[in-house]
Write an enzyme that holds these catalytic residues in place. Sequence first.
Site, short mmCIF file in Angstrom:
data_model
loop_
_atom_site.label_atom_id
_atom_site.label_comp_id
_atom_site.label_asym_id
_atom_site.label_seq_id
_atom_site.Cartn_x
_atom_site.Cartn_y
_atom_site.Cartn_z
N CYS A 186 4.75 5.32 19.63
CA CYS A 186 6.02 4.93 20.50
C CYS A 186 6.68 3.80 19.94
O CYS A 186 8.19 4.03 20.15
CB CYS A 186 5.35 4.03 21.77
SG CYS A 186 4.35 2.65 21.22
N GLY A 206 0.93 -1.23 -0.09
CA GLY A 206 0.09 0.07 -0.03
C GLY A 206 0.92 1.21 0.04
O GLY A 206 0.48 2.36 -0.72
N THR A 236 9.60 -8.94 -11.64
CA THR A 236 9.08 -10.28 -11.65
C THR A 236 7.91 -10.37 -10.83
O THR A 236 8.07 -9.95 -9.55
CB THR A 236 9.94 -11.44 -11.48
OG1 THR A 236 10.89 -11.51 -12.42
CG2 THR A 236 9.28 -12.82 -11.80
N GLN A 266 -7.42 1.19 4.50
CA GLN A 266 -8.33 0.75 5.23
C GLN A 266 -9.51 0.67 4.81
O GLN A 266 -10.44 0.00 5.62
CB GLN A 266 -8.39 1.85 6.38
CG GLN A 266 -6.92 1.96 7.27
CD GLN A 266 -6.55 0.72 8.05
OE1 GLN A 266 -7.77 0.09 8.48
NE2 GLN A 266 -5.41 0.64 8.39
N SER A 308 -4.30 -2.49 -0.16
CA SER A 308 -3.00 -3.20 0.26
C SER A 308 -3.63 -4.54 0.68
O SER A 308 -4.84 -4.52 1.36
CB SER A 308 -2.33 -2.62 1.51
OG SER A 308 -1.25 -3.45 2.16
N GLY A 309 -3.03 -5.75 0.29
CA GLY A 309 -3.60 -7.01 0.46
C GLY A 309 -3.87 -7.27 1.79
O GLY A 309 -4.69 -8.12 2.00
N HIS A 310 -2.84 -7.01 2.65
CA HIS A 310 -2.72 -7.71 4.29
C HIS A 310 -3.74 -6.99 5.00
O HIS A 310 -3.86 -7.44 6.12
CB HIS A 310 -1.42 -7.72 4.82
CG HIS A 310 -0.81 -6.42 5.10
ND1 HIS A 310 -0.85 -5.77 6.32
CD2 HIS A 310 -0.20 -5.56 4.34
CE1 HIS A 310 -0.31 -4.68 6.42
NE2 HIS A 310 0.00 -4.19 5.24
#
Length: 392
Positions: free
Chosen positions: A324, A70, A236, A178, A198-200
């Site tokens: 943090c 992302g 690739t 998100q 983003s895939g995750h």
Amino acid sequence: MECYFDNAATTAVRPEVLEEMLPYFTESFGNPSSVYKIAQKNKNAIENAREQVAKAINAGVNEIYFTGSGSEADNWAIKGIAESYASKGKHIITSAIEHHAVLHTCEYLETKGYEVTYLPVDEDGLVSLEDLKKAIRKDTILISIMFANNEIGTIEPIAEIGKIARENDVLFHTDAVQAVGHINIDVKEMNIDLLSMSGHKFNGPKGVGALYVRKGIKLNPFIHGGAQERRKRAGTENVPAIVGMGKAIELAVNELESEVPRLTSLRDKLINGILEKIPYSRLNGHKTNRLPGNANISFEYIEGEGILLLLDYKGILASSGSACTSGSLDPSHVLLAIGLPHEKAHGSVRFSMGHFNTEEQVDYILKELPPIIERLRMMSPLYEEVLKSKGE
Ligand SMILES: *Cc1c(COP(=O)(O)O)cnc(C)c1O
């Protein structure tokens, strides 16, 4: 009980997704650019995933480019447009609450002679359409406003922003990392020109993302080299990850109709439960116009890190609003932007839910959290003074 409530940070790959990915690590390992049959099969798998991604946001297949994350999609969109449209102007509009993948990219462009307007947000985290209209200039080339905020969950008025951008002939990029797979998105209806995902963040694998670029938009290549991704993003292809991302987005979008109300009700149960049981707590972000799985709460007089540590002992994994992790003691730029004073921003915790979360887990948090907050407050000199002043 194990309660993973940090789905805004990353999500677990679903078993159905992993199953689709596995053959591409082993028997079907060929380079998609080669000419023999197994390679062609891989090429087709990529194109199938591209269709799945395109369909999920109502884009055309040729408007989707796979990226490595992302963050890469955000970088490409902003730097790419900045470069391709530099002859039109060098002014970019974004918001103060963007992800660092957008903010730091804009700051980088400022060192290269671009001017950036960072729109403020109100106490709910919303950008003002009036502010946006006023910020647009003759030399504005791009508006980049996130679809939904990763910390406080607020969903921005994307369709309205898209309309304003189109009317003013300015390109509109949205970081929808998100939002994709979590709420409905229609790039055509919303007049979105570029969109990052983003895939995750929707139960796909890490290290793969995509950028939607509306047909007709000039965007310079981001990685130079081979002819992959129609000569715009060389390298690739990560075939298993791309296949997994396609499967994950398809599953997520097909399940939106049931998942949105399910997660919204879990979210509201968690929020209302916490606010009822725990004094001096407040919700951050818009009350209703927010991601179905996001609850971000500030607890006065204590530190978010302390809360996270004690929650971890109970198997509850969440995240704090403060940065943090970067070794800095500054509270989150998002919480400061919605007007929280430093001490409240420090005592914030984000609970983010997804596919695998259940009502039993929410009940467990509502049981375990109040004594943790009470225990930490008992050790807080600030809280002691509050109790004294109230004669308790
Ligand atoms: C996670 C996230 C990103 C970055 O995505 P990666 O794939 O982890 O690089 C960008 N923007 C938002 C809003 C995010 O939540």
